[in-house]
Design a protein around this motif. Structure first.
Motif: not given
Length: 135
Positions: A2-8, A21-27
């Motif tokens: 399971k993945f999460a992507v957060r950014y600032y 990154v998120a597109e590849v990980l499906g999130v």
């Protein structure tokens, strides 16, 4: 996994990388104003240098993380002048007991005309390729 992507981001550069990154990980790539609300194996955290440090909001976000919800933090980002923020992020992660993945992604980012157009499409592709290694 399971993945999460957060950014600032202040300029939008890190957001572009986060979306790749998120597109590849499906999130979905979400700003750090969105808490991590479910357990993840990897939290991809996008950030950059501002005045030779990570932003106070990034530090606060890391400090707010529950070590039982996040397996490891994966650092990624861009910067015009300095390289990796890994050591700064790790120092904060260590305070809350969350491990850092040793591998990270970093590329040049545009700031005040320096590295014009970066991150570019090639940088976003490289960020996506980096994330793909975690699948």
């Amino acid at each position: 996994m399971k993945f999460a992507v957060r950014y600032y981001t202040r300029t939008g550069n890190t957001k572009r990388l986060a979306e790749s990154v998120a597109e590849v990980l499906g999130v979905e790539a979400l700003p750090i104003s969105e808490p991590v609300s479910e357990q993840v194996d990897y939290l991809f955290l996008g950030n950059s240098y501002y005045a030779f440090n990570i932003d106070a909001q990034v530090k606060d976000f890391i400090r707010s993380l529950d070590k039982n919800m996040v397996g490891k933090i994966v650092n990624f980002g861009s910067a015009a002048m300095l390289n990796s923020t890994y050591k700064k992020v790790k120092a904060e992660a260590d305070k809350v007991g969350i491990a850092m993945e040793e591998k990270e992604f970093h590329c040049k980012g545009e700031f005040k005309g320096v590295h014009k157009g970066r991150p570019n499409d090639d940088d976003c592709k490289a960020a996506a390729d980096f994330a793909r290694k975690f699948l």
